[in-house]
Design a protein around this motif. Structure first.
Motif, PDB file in Angstrom:
ATOM      1  N   ALA A 196       7.027  19.852  97.408  1.00 48.12           N
ATOM      2  CA  ALA A 196       8.068  20.704  97.094  1.00 48.12           C
ATOM      3  C   ALA A 196       8.256  20.888  95.575  1.00 48.12           C
ATOM      4  O   ALA A 196       8.566  22.070  95.436  1.00 48.12           O
ATOM      5  CB  ALA A 196       9.247  19.908  97.842  1.00 48.12           C
ATOM      6  N   LEU A 197       8.089  19.924  94.729  1.00 47.41           N
ATOM      7  CA  LEU A 197       8.073  20.275  93.498  1.00 47.41           C
ATOM      8  C   LEU A 197       7.070  20.999  93.116  1.00 47.41           C
ATOM      9  O   LEU A 197       7.320  21.753  92.001  1.00 47.41           O
ATOM     10  CB  LEU A 197       7.958  18.736  92.704  1.00 47.41           C
ATOM     11  CG  LEU A 197       8.976  17.675  92.905  1.00 47.41           C
ATOM     12  CD1 LEU A 197       8.931  16.639  92.319  1.00 47.41           C
ATOM     13  CD2 LEU A 197      10.567  18.290  92.499  1.00 47.41           C
ATOM     14  N   THR A 198       5.645  21.001  93.440  1.00 46.45           N
ATOM     15  CA  THR A 198       4.818  21.688  92.840  1.00 46.45           C
ATOM     16  C   THR A 198       4.782  23.130  93.358  1.00 46.45           C
ATOM     17  O   THR A 198       4.539  24.058  92.539  1.00 46.45           O
ATOM     18  CB  THR A 198       3.403  21.164  93.367  1.00 46.45           C
ATOM     19  OG1 THR A 198       3.442  20.994  94.576  1.00 46.45           O
ATOM     20  CG2 THR A 198       3.024  19.809  92.495  1.00 46.45           C
ATOM     21  N   LEU A 199       5.311  23.383  94.570  1.00 42.67           N
ATOM     22  CA  LEU A 199       5.525  24.663  95.114  1.00 42.67           C
ATOM     23  C   LEU A 199       6.556  25.426  94.231  1.00 42.67           C
ATOM     24  O   LEU A 199       6.545  26.474  94.027  1.00 42.67           O
ATOM     25  CB  LEU A 199       5.813  24.370  96.504  1.00 42.67           C
ATOM     26  CG  LEU A 199       4.804  24.418  97.524  1.00 42.67           C
ATOM     27  CD1 LEU A 199       5.216  24.194  99.077  1.00 42.67           C
ATOM     28  CD2 LEU A 199       3.878  25.328  97.597  1.00 42.67           C
ATOM     29  N   SER A 200       7.775  24.688  93.950  1.00 46.67           N
ATOM     30  CA  SER A 200       8.643  25.014  93.148  1.00 46.67           C
ATOM     31  C   SER A 200       8.249  25.418  91.866  1.00 46.67           C
ATOM     32  O   SER A 200       8.589  26.647  91.122  1.00 46.67           O
ATOM     33  CB  SER A 200      10.014  24.261  93.053  1.00 46.67           C
ATOM     34  OG  SER A 200      10.285  23.696  94.162  1.00 46.67           O
ATOM     35  N   PHE A 201       7.485  24.600  91.125  1.00 40.87           N
ATOM     36  CA  PHE A 201       7.006  24.933  89.841  1.00 40.87           C
ATOM     37  C   PHE A 201       6.012  26.028  89.807  1.00 40.87           C
ATOM     38  O   PHE A 201       5.816  27.226  89.068  1.00 40.87           O
ATOM     39  CB  PHE A 201       6.100  23.709  89.321  1.00 40.87           C
ATOM     40  CG  PHE A 201       5.579  23.756  88.007  1.00 40.87           C
ATOM     41  CD1 PHE A 201       6.265  23.923  86.728  1.00 40.87           C
ATOM     42  CD2 PHE A 201       4.161  23.934  87.817  1.00 40.87           C
ATOM     43  CE1 PHE A 201       5.644  24.260  85.639  1.00 40.87           C
ATOM     44  CE2 PHE A 201       3.539  24.045  86.521  1.00 40.87           C
ATOM     45  CZ  PHE A 201       4.392  24.160  85.499  1.00 40.87           C
ATOM     46  N   SER A 202       5.245  26.307  91.003  1.00 41.25           N
ATOM     47  CA  SER A 202       4.376  27.447  91.065  1.00 41.25           C
ATOM     48  C   SER A 202       5.186  28.563  91.105  1.00 41.25           C
ATOM     49  O   SER A 202       4.846  29.678  90.801  1.00 41.25           O
ATOM     50  CB  SER A 202       3.436  27.269  92.459  1.00 41.25           C
ATOM     51  OG  SER A 202       2.500  28.211  92.569  1.00 41.25           O
ATOM     52  N   ALA A 203       6.402  28.854  92.123  1.00 40.31           N
ATOM     53  CA  ALA A 203       7.062  29.835  92.123  1.00 40.31           C
ATOM     54  C   ALA A 203       7.678  30.244  90.782  1.00 40.31           C
ATOM     55  O   ALA A 203       7.680  31.545  90.553  1.00 40.31           O
ATOM     56  CB  ALA A 203       8.333  29.261  93.001  1.00 40.31           C
ATOM     57  N   VAL A 216       0.034  15.081  86.373  1.00 40.58           N
ATOM     58  CA  VAL A 216      -0.002  16.166  85.086  1.00 40.58           C
ATOM     59  C   VAL A 216      -0.953  17.384  85.747  1.00 40.58           C
ATOM     60  O   VAL A 216      -0.474  18.407  85.494  1.00 40.58           O
ATOM     61  CB  VAL A 216      -0.297  15.407  83.983  1.00 40.58           C
ATOM     62  CG1 VAL A 216      -0.394  16.608  82.784  1.00 40.58           C
ATOM     63  CG2 VAL A 216       0.731  14.437  83.246  1.00 40.58           C
ATOM     64  N   SER A 217      -2.060  16.796  86.070  1.00 40.79           N
ATOM     65  CA  SER A 217      -3.061  17.844  86.317  1.00 40.79           C
ATOM     66  C   SER A 217      -2.779  18.793  87.731  1.00 40.79           C
ATOM     67  O   SER A 217      -3.069  19.847  87.932  1.00 40.79           O
ATOM     68  CB  SER A 217      -4.451  17.157  86.435  1.00 40.79           C
ATOM     69  OG  SER A 217      -4.418  16.147  87.367  1.00 40.79           O
ATOM     70  N   ALA A 218      -1.922  17.880  88.617  1.00 38.49           N
ATOM     71  CA  ALA A 218      -1.648  18.542  89.954  1.00 38.49           C
ATOM     72  C   ALA A 218      -0.521  19.635  89.614  1.00 38.49           C
ATOM     73  O   ALA A 218      -0.678  20.809  90.224  1.00 38.49           O
ATOM     74  CB  ALA A 218      -0.910  17.714  90.733  1.00 38.49           C
ATOM     75  N   PHE A 219       0.360  19.267  88.535  1.00 39.33           N
ATOM     76  CA  PHE A 219       1.026  20.584  88.165  1.00 39.33           C
ATOM     77  C   PHE A 219       0.474  21.557  87.640  1.00 39.33           C
ATOM     78  O   PHE A 219       0.932  22.786  87.430  1.00 39.33           O
ATOM     79  CB  PHE A 219       2.384  19.866  87.536  1.00 39.33           C
ATOM     80  CG  PHE A 219       3.392  19.147  88.177  1.00 39.33           C
ATOM     81  CD1 PHE A 219       4.427  20.055  88.650  1.00 39.33           C
ATOM     82  CD2 PHE A 219       3.601  17.832  88.570  1.00 39.33           C
ATOM     83  CE1 PHE A 219       5.468  19.486  89.312  1.00 39.33           C
ATOM     84  CE2 PHE A 219       4.514  17.266  89.108  1.00 39.33           C
ATOM     85  CZ  PHE A 219       5.420  18.179  89.758  1.00 39.33           C
TER      86      PHE A 219
END
Length: 222
Positions: free
Chosen positions: A31-38, A79-82
């Motif tokens: 959920a966090l990475t999808l939000s950051f990607s958005a 960190v690398s995932a984000f």
């Protein structure tokens, strides 16, 4: 909310605890990475960035994906995932912008986004509730990846009618199978690293959305 690294338990009820931790941490991080990607996607749209060169995209995407897997057992894995999902968001922005600039493009983007969400939640819910083992899909996923990569290479150097639509449809099916496989792996203890699980599910969501966007746009003559 802190992420917890799963522990390995041997038998009995104790096995449920680490699996539940992986499930909770995976979907929280997703959920966090999808939000950051958005956010990065919107940022690239606001900056008016153009579509990324295919070779720059491949080097950046696979380089960050490799880094994420290498650092999966440390804080640098987060960190690398984000960094990876943020980079992928940058590539989404220009594509969405091109659709929004044409008549009916907003409806196309919304349809693709809604379809992606509906399919993802349906497949994830089914895999979690049914607890079926979808490990048999591993062979299909490997063969599918090879075929899709080959088709993409052919598409780069030829003008075969309908090939791009076939590739998009193939990626959509591939993404659906990958979601079932990855969630099943988590449920059955085959995947105990939530960072790797998150990145795998993110890639499936990314491929599904981009494929549906292309297919919906083609069907709508966009």
């Amino acid at each position: 909310m802190a992420f917890e690294q799963p522990n390995t338990m041997s038998t009995g009820y104790s096995q449920v605890v680490p699996v539940n931790k992986v499930i909770r941490n995976t979907f929280m991080l997703l959920a966090l990475t999808l939000s950051f990607s958005a956010v990065t996607a919107v940022g690239s749209m606001m900056l008016g960035l153009e579509r990324m060169n295919i070779f720059v995209f491949l080097i950046g995407a696979y380089g960050l994906l490799f880094l994420t897997h290498k650092t999966q057992n440390s804080i640098w894995g987060l960190v690398s995932a984000f960094a990876f999902t943020g980079f992928m968001g940058l590539t989404i922005g220009p594509v969405v912008s091109s659709y929004l600039s044409i008549p009916g493009g907003g409806q196309t983007v919304f349809t693709a986004l809604a379809g992606t969400a509906a399919i993802f939640f349906a497949l994830t819910g089914y895999a979690l509730v049914s607890k079926k083992d979808f490990s048999f899909l591993s062979g299909f996923l490997f063969a599918g990846f090879i075929i899709l990569m080959g088709a993409m290479i052919v598409g780069m150097f030829t003008e075969i009618a309908g090939l791009s639509l076939m590739i998009s449809a193939g990626f959509a099916l591939f993404a659906c199978a990958a979601i079932l496989f990855e969630v099943s792996q988590i449920v059955h203890g085959g995947q105990q690293n939530y960072i790797v699980a998150t990145v795998s599910l993110y890639l499936s969501v990314y491929n599904l959305f981009m494929s549906l966007l292309h297919l919906t746009g083609a069907l709508g003559d966009d």
